[in-house]
Design an enzyme around this catalytic site. Structure first.
Site, PDB file in Angstrom:
ATOM      1  CD  GLN A  39      -2.016  -2.135   1.830  1.00 33.67           C
ATOM      2  OE1 GLN A  39      -1.032  -2.396   2.526  1.00 33.67           O
ATOM      3  NE2 GLN A  39      -2.977  -3.022   1.629  1.00 33.67           N
ATOM      4  N   GLY A  69      -4.136  -1.500   9.554  1.00 33.50           N
ATOM      5  CA  GLY A  69      -3.592  -1.439  10.903  1.00 33.50           C
ATOM      6  C   GLY A  69      -2.081  -1.374  10.938  1.00 33.50           C
ATOM      7  CG  ASN A  70       0.637  -4.596   9.996  1.00 28.25           C
ATOM      8  OD1 ASN A  70       0.846  -4.628  11.200  1.00 28.25           O
ATOM      9  ND2 ASN A  70       0.410  -5.686   9.278  1.00 28.25           N
ATOM     10  CG  ASN A 154     -10.131  -3.030   5.906  1.00 26.03           C
ATOM     11  OD1 ASN A 154     -10.390  -3.506   7.005  1.00 26.03           O
ATOM     12  ND2 ASN A 154      -8.904  -2.976   5.453  1.00 26.03           N
ATOM     13  CG  HIS A 156     -11.175  -8.098   7.272  1.00 25.44           C
ATOM     14  ND1 HIS A 156      -9.906  -8.411   6.852  1.00 25.44           N
ATOM     15  CD2 HIS A 156     -11.158  -6.788   7.617  1.00 25.44           C
ATOM     16  CE1 HIS A 156      -9.144  -7.326   6.943  1.00 25.44           C
ATOM     17  NE2 HIS A 156      -9.881  -6.328   7.409  1.00 25.44           N
ATOM     18  CG  ASN A 187      -8.985  -6.957   3.058  1.00 27.87           C
ATOM     19  OD1 ASN A 187      -8.083  -6.738   2.275  1.00 27.87           O
ATOM     20  ND2 ASN A 187      -9.741  -5.980   3.557  1.00 27.87           N
ATOM     21  CB  CYS A 214      -3.335  -8.258   6.506  1.00 30.60           C
ATOM     22  SG  CYS A 214      -4.835  -7.258   6.365  1.00 30.60           S
ATOM     23  N   GLY A 215      -2.628  -6.087   9.209  1.00 29.07           N
ATOM     24  CA  GLY A 215      -3.024  -5.725  10.564  1.00 29.07           C
ATOM     25  C   GLY A 215      -4.513  -5.818  10.805  1.00 29.07           C
ATOM     26  CB  SER A 216      -7.474  -4.372   9.107  1.00 25.31           C
ATOM     27  OG  SER A 216      -7.225  -4.735   7.761  1.00 25.31           O
TER      28      SER A 216
END
Length: 275
Positions: A39, A69-70, A154, A156, A187, A214-216
């Protein structure tokens, strides 16, 4: 920068002006012809005086994302490294509202991703059947898979698998990502339960593909496991790129916190063509 291998190009738009277009994002993110990243993150001035910055996220395909998140944790490190602020507690604007970031004395960064969203109209998700123990049936290529569906800013989808090493991430991931039941794409997380406070996870991210972390997605998987009673309230998430920590009380209205490593890799200059 990267957080557990989830890598970003971070651009300071406080001290310079740049009109980024989707084609620019795709060029920057291209690992063969550009810089290469999952990203592109933009640091912008806030639109409201009570906030410190505006945080914008663009996927490798040029589409804008509501959360990462990351990326948020890397964002907090970046603004301090660049002396844009010396605060240890930040409030930043995102596409879906505000989020809190805290920088501990040891440099560890915690991101508050807000409360999870389970309302299918807000994810958004159009289920084929009624909810059963926080899971839905999703028909993909003639087979029905049980998934958890939620939003962490977002959308998931979370599948529980026996082994992430054997999970069909590259084949099933893109089919679910673009499934008609998810009008804004999704995601896709493949979660392996290790213990009550530990999971392994691989994530196929919308607009990106499989990423190192992927943090989220880590938050979504942990929340889904906690909600089903499979996990405790503090979960270590093992991803291909490293470990992340997720905590959630289990109450629908309570916030989810994400912690983990961040690193600055290099900095430089890129020339972008107009148009």
């Amino acid at each position: 920068m990267h957080g557990a291998g989830n890598d970003f190009v971070v651009i300071d738009l406080i001290s310079q002006f740049l009109n980024l277009k989707p084609a620019h994002i795709r060029f920057i993110a291209d690992r063969q012809r550009g810089i290469g990243c999952d990203q592109v993150l933009l640091v912008e001035p806030p639109t409201q005086p009570e906030n410190d910055f505006r945080y914008r996220i663009y996927n490798a395909d040029g589409s804008e994302s509501g959360q990462c998140g990351n990326g948020a944790r890397c964002f907090a490190r970046f603004v301090r490294e660049k002396s844009l602020t010396w605060k240890r507690e930040l409030q930043v604007e995102t596409r879906n509202g505000t989020m809190a970031l805290t920088v501990a004395q040891d440099g560890r960064i915690n991101a508050n991703l807000g409360a999870p969203i389970f309302d299918t109209t807000q994810i958004p998700f159009q289920p084929e059947d009624s909810e059963d123990n926080a899971e839905y049936g999703l028909t993909v290529a003639g087979n029905t898979h049980r998934i958890g569906a939620l939003s962490m800013g977002n959308p998931h989808a979370v599948l529980t698998v026996d082994s992430v090493a054997d999970a069909p991430v590259s084949t099933l991931g893109p089919l679910i990502e673009s499934h008609p039941a998810f009008p804004e794409r999704v995601n896709v997380g493949f979660m392996e339960l290790v213990s009550k406070n530990e999971i392994r996870l691989r994530v196929f991210e919308r607009g990106v593909g499989e990423t190192e972390a992927c943090g989220s997605g880590a938050c979504a998987a942990a929340v889904h496991g906690i909600r089903r009673g499979l996990l405790d309230n503090a979960v270590t998430v093992h991803l291909p790129g490293g470990k992340l920590s997720v905590t959630w009380s289990g109450a629908d209205n309570d916030d989810v916190w994400l912690a983990g490593p961040t690193a600055s890799v290099f900095e430089g200059v890129v020339k972008l063509r107009e148009g």
